[in-house]
Write a protein that holds these residues in place. Structure first.
Motif, PDB file in Angstrom:
ATOM      1  N   LEU A   1       0.831  -1.204   0.000  1.00 33.25           N
ATOM      2  CA  LEU A   1       0.000   0.000   0.000  1.00 33.25           C
ATOM      3  C   LEU A   1       0.867   1.257   0.000  1.00 33.25           C
ATOM      4  O   LEU A   1       0.553   2.248  -0.667  1.00 33.25           O
ATOM      5  CB  LEU A   1      -0.942  -0.002   1.208  1.00 33.25           C
ATOM      6  N   GLU A   2       1.971   1.220   0.742  1.00 34.37           N
ATOM      7  CA  GLU A   2       2.891   2.359   0.774  1.00 34.37           C
ATOM      8  C   GLU A   2       3.530   2.557  -0.600  1.00 34.37           C
ATOM      9  O   GLU A   2       3.663   3.690  -1.075  1.00 34.37           O
ATOM     10  CB  GLU A   2       3.968   2.139   1.837  1.00 34.37           C
ATOM     11  N   PHE A   3       3.899   1.468  -1.253  1.00 29.78           N
ATOM     12  CA  PHE A   3       4.462   1.540  -2.605  1.00 29.78           C
ATOM     13  C   PHE A   3       3.450   2.159  -3.568  1.00 29.78           C
ATOM     14  O   PHE A   3       3.806   2.996  -4.409  1.00 29.78           O
ATOM     15  CB  PHE A   3       4.869   0.142  -3.088  1.00 29.78           C
ATOM     16  N   LEU A   4       2.181   1.794  -3.428  1.00 23.43           N
ATOM     17  CA  LEU A   4       1.125   2.352  -4.275  1.00 23.43           C
ATOM     18  C   LEU A   4       0.987   3.853  -4.050  1.00 23.43           C
ATOM     19  O   LEU A   4       0.882   4.625  -5.009  1.00 23.43           O
ATOM     20  CB  LEU A   4      -0.204   1.647  -3.996  1.00 23.43           C
ATOM     21  N   ARG A   5       1.010   4.286  -2.787  1.00 18.90           N
ATOM     22  CA  ARG A   5       0.912   5.725  -2.475  1.00 18.90           C
ATOM     23  C   ARG A   5       2.083   6.490  -3.075  1.00 18.90           C
ATOM     24  O   ARG A   5       1.901   7.559  -3.664  1.00 18.90           O
ATOM     25  CB  ARG A   5       0.849   5.940  -0.962  1.00 18.90           C
ATOM     26  N   LEU A   6       3.286   5.960  -2.921  1.00 16.05           N
ATOM     27  CA  LEU A   6       4.470   6.628  -3.466  1.00 16.05           C
ATOM     28  C   LEU A   6       4.416   6.692  -4.995  1.00 16.05           C
ATOM     29  O   LEU A   6       4.801   7.699  -5.592  1.00 16.05           O
ATOM     30  CB  LEU A   6       5.738   5.910  -3.010  1.00 16.05           C
ATOM     31  N   THR A   7       3.941   5.637  -5.623  1.00 12.86           N
ATOM     32  CA  THR A   7       3.823   5.611  -7.079  1.00 12.86           C
ATOM     33  C   THR A   7       2.827   6.662  -7.557  1.00 12.86           C
ATOM     34  O   THR A   7       3.077   7.374  -8.536  1.00 12.86           O
ATOM     35  CB  THR A   7       3.375   4.214  -7.555  1.00 12.86           C
ATOM     36  N   GLN A   8       1.699   6.786  -6.853  1.00 13.82           N
ATOM     37  CA  GLN A   8       0.690   7.782  -7.233  1.00 13.82           C
ATOM     38  C   GLN A   8       1.233   9.192  -7.092  1.00 13.82           C
ATOM     39  O   GLN A   8       0.998  10.043  -7.953  1.00 13.82           O
ATOM     40  CB  GLN A   8      -0.567   7.602  -6.389  1.00 13.82           C
ATOM     41  N   ILE A   9       1.977   9.449  -6.023  1.00 13.06           N
ATOM     42  CA  ILE A   9       2.566  10.781  -5.821  1.00 13.06           C
ATOM     43  C   ILE A   9       3.576  11.070  -6.917  1.00 13.06           C
ATOM     44  O   ILE A   9       3.595  12.155  -7.494  1.00 13.06           O
ATOM     45  CB  ILE A   9       3.218  10.873  -4.425  1.00 13.06           C
ATOM     46  N   ALA A  10       4.422  10.093  -7.239  1.00  9.45           N
ATOM     47  CA  ALA A  10       5.442  10.280  -8.272  1.00  9.45           C
ATOM     48  C   ALA A  10       4.796  10.544  -9.634  1.00  9.45           C
ATOM     49  O   ALA A  10       5.281  11.388 -10.397  1.00  9.45           O
ATOM     50  CB  ALA A  10       6.348   9.058  -8.354  1.00  9.45           C
ATOM     51  N   ASN A  11       3.692   9.857  -9.930  1.00 15.06           N
ATOM     52  CA  ASN A  11       3.021  10.065 -11.209  1.00 15.06           C
ATOM     53  C   ASN A  11       2.422  11.462 -11.312  1.00 15.06           C
ATOM     54  O   ASN A  11       2.416  12.051 -12.392  1.00 15.06           O
ATOM     55  CB  ASN A  11       1.937   9.010 -11.428  1.00 15.06           C
ATOM     56  N   LYS A  12       1.930  11.986 -10.214  1.00 14.47           N
ATOM     57  CA  LYS A  12       1.363  13.343 -10.230  1.00 14.47           C
ATOM     58  C   LYS A  12       2.450  14.384 -10.463  1.00 14.47           C
ATOM     59  O   LYS A  12       2.221  15.382 -11.141  1.00 14.47           O
ATOM     60  CB  LYS A  12       0.636  13.635  -8.919  1.00 14.47           C
ATOM     61  N   LEU A  13       3.618  14.155  -9.902  1.00 13.25           N
ATOM     62  CA  LEU A  13       4.699  15.131 -10.002  1.00 13.25           C
ATOM     63  C   LEU A  13       5.413  15.082 -11.347  1.00 13.25           C
ATOM     64  O   LEU A  13       6.021  16.068 -11.749  1.00 13.25           O
ATOM     65  CB  LEU A  13       5.720  14.895  -8.880  1.00 13.25           C
ATOM     66  N   ASN A  14       5.353  13.963 -12.020  1.00 14.58           N
ATOM     67  CA  ASN A  14       6.119  13.783 -13.255  1.00 14.58           C
ATOM     68  C   ASN A  14       5.291  13.962 -14.516  1.00 14.58           C
ATOM     69  O   ASN A  14       5.494  13.275 -15.502  1.00 14.58           O
ATOM     70  CB  ASN A  14       6.775  12.396 -13.269  1.00 14.58           C
ATOM     71  N   ARG A  15       4.361  14.895 -14.517  1.00 13.95           N
ATOM     72  CA  ARG A  15       3.577  15.140 -15.728  1.00 13.95           C
ATOM     73  C   ARG A  15       4.470  15.809 -16.748  1.00 13.95           C
ATOM     74  O   ARG A  15       5.009  16.886 -16.499  1.00 13.95           O
ATOM     75  CB  ARG A  15       2.376  16.032 -15.428  1.00 13.95           C
ATOM     76  N   PRO A  16       4.649  15.181 -17.907  1.00  6.93           N
ATOM     77  CA  PRO A  16       5.495  15.805 -18.937  1.00  6.93           C
ATOM     78  C   PRO A  16       4.892  17.130 -19.394  1.00  6.93           C
ATOM     79  O   PRO A  16       3.681  17.252 -19.542  1.00  6.93           O
ATOM     80  CB  PRO A  16       5.486  14.787 -20.083  1.00  6.93           C
ATOM     81  N   ARG A  17       5.757  18.123 -19.597  1.00  5.79           N
ATOM     82  CA  ARG A  17       5.285  19.421 -20.047  1.00  5.79           C
ATOM     83  C   ARG A  17       4.581  19.284 -21.385  1.00  5.79           C
ATOM     84  O   ARG A  17       5.014  18.567 -22.263  1.00  5.79           O
ATOM     85  CB  ARG A  17       6.454  20.394 -20.195  1.00  5.79           C
ATOM     86  N   GLY A  18       3.474  19.994 -21.525  1.00  5.97           N
ATOM     87  CA  GLY A  18       2.737  19.964 -22.772  1.00  5.97           C
ATOM     88  C   GLY A  18       1.661  18.900 -22.828  1.00  5.97           C
ATOM     89  O   GLY A  18       0.864  18.875 -23.758  1.00  5.97           O
ATOM     90  N   LEU A  19       1.615  18.011 -21.846  1.00  6.48           N
ATOM     91  CA  LEU A  19       0.582  16.976 -21.822  1.00  6.48           C
ATOM     92  C   LEU A  19      -0.424  17.276 -20.717  1.00  6.48           C
ATOM     93  O   LEU A  19      -0.067  17.764 -19.660  1.00  6.48           O
ATOM     94  CB  LEU A  19       1.194  15.596 -21.581  1.00  6.48           C
ATOM     95  N   GLY A  20      -1.665  17.001 -20.974  1.00  3.05           N
ATOM     96  CA  GLY A  20      -2.691  17.221 -19.969  1.00  3.05           C
ATOM     97  C   GLY A  20      -3.078  18.684 -19.893  1.00  3.05           C
ATOM     98  O   GLY A  20      -2.689  19.508 -20.714  1.00  3.05           O
ATOM     99  N   ARG A  21      -3.853  18.998 -18.895  1.00  2.00           N
ATOM    100  CA  ARG A  21      -4.304  20.375 -18.721  1.00  2.00           C
ATOM    101  C   ARG A  21      -3.163  21.235 -18.216  1.00  2.00           C
ATOM    102  O   ARG A  21      -2.330  20.788 -17.441  1.00  2.00           O
ATOM    103  CB  ARG A  21      -5.458  20.416 -17.723  1.00  2.00           C
ATOM    104  N   PRO A  22      -3.144  22.517 -18.615  1.00  3.73           N
ATOM    105  CA  PRO A  22      -2.084  23.398 -18.119  1.00  3.73           C
ATOM    106  C   PRO A  22      -2.287  23.715 -16.637  1.00  3.73           C
ATOM    107  O   PRO A  22      -3.417  23.746 -16.155  1.00  3.73           O
ATOM    108  CB  PRO A  22      -2.231  24.662 -18.972  1.00  3.73           C
TER     109      PRO A  22
END
Length: 132
Positions: A93-114
């Protein structure tokens, strides 16, 4: 609660305890081999018994649930703790939380909403062009 003598298919049980939104999705997950009992992939017709440990692959981890009681009808979310218990190891569960946080922080520029700052920069850029 139902008597233990009654037999419930795993796809129906997973739907009843709200692990999957529809019974057909639960059956499809079984067919794809993402639902296991005792480490063995199961068919959607497999009968569930009280005390079984059900593993559901939910990348990047495998969640584990213990069957406390049998249920054939879908129930409200408040009633599910009486029928199923999440026994996923804490480190997963801790690994899942860390993965979710890392994915939120690593949004490539130009992708998704600004972001707000990117939006302000865009507005400023386009507003400055009108004055010319």
């Amino acid at each position: 609660m139902m008597e233990e003598k009654e037999q419930i298919r795993i796809d129906k049980y997973l739907w009843a305890v709200r692990l999957f939104k529809t019974r057909s999705i639960a059956a499809e997950e079984c067919k794809k081999g993402r639902v296991m009992i005792d480490g063995q992939p199961v068919k959607s017709s497999r009968v569930v018994k009280v005390g079984d440990i059900i593993s559901v692959k939910s990348p990047p981890i495998v969640k584990q649930y213990k069957v406390l009681a049998l249920a054939g009808n879908r129930m409200g979310a408040k009633l599910t703790p009486d029928f199923i218990k999440d026994v996923t190891p804490e480190e997963d569960l801790e690994f899942l939380r860390l993965t979710q946080i890392a994915n939120k922080l690593n949004r490539p520029r130009g992708l998704g909403r600004p972001t707000k700052k990117e939006r302000r920069d865009l507005d400023e850029f386009f507003d400055s062009g009108e004055d010319l």
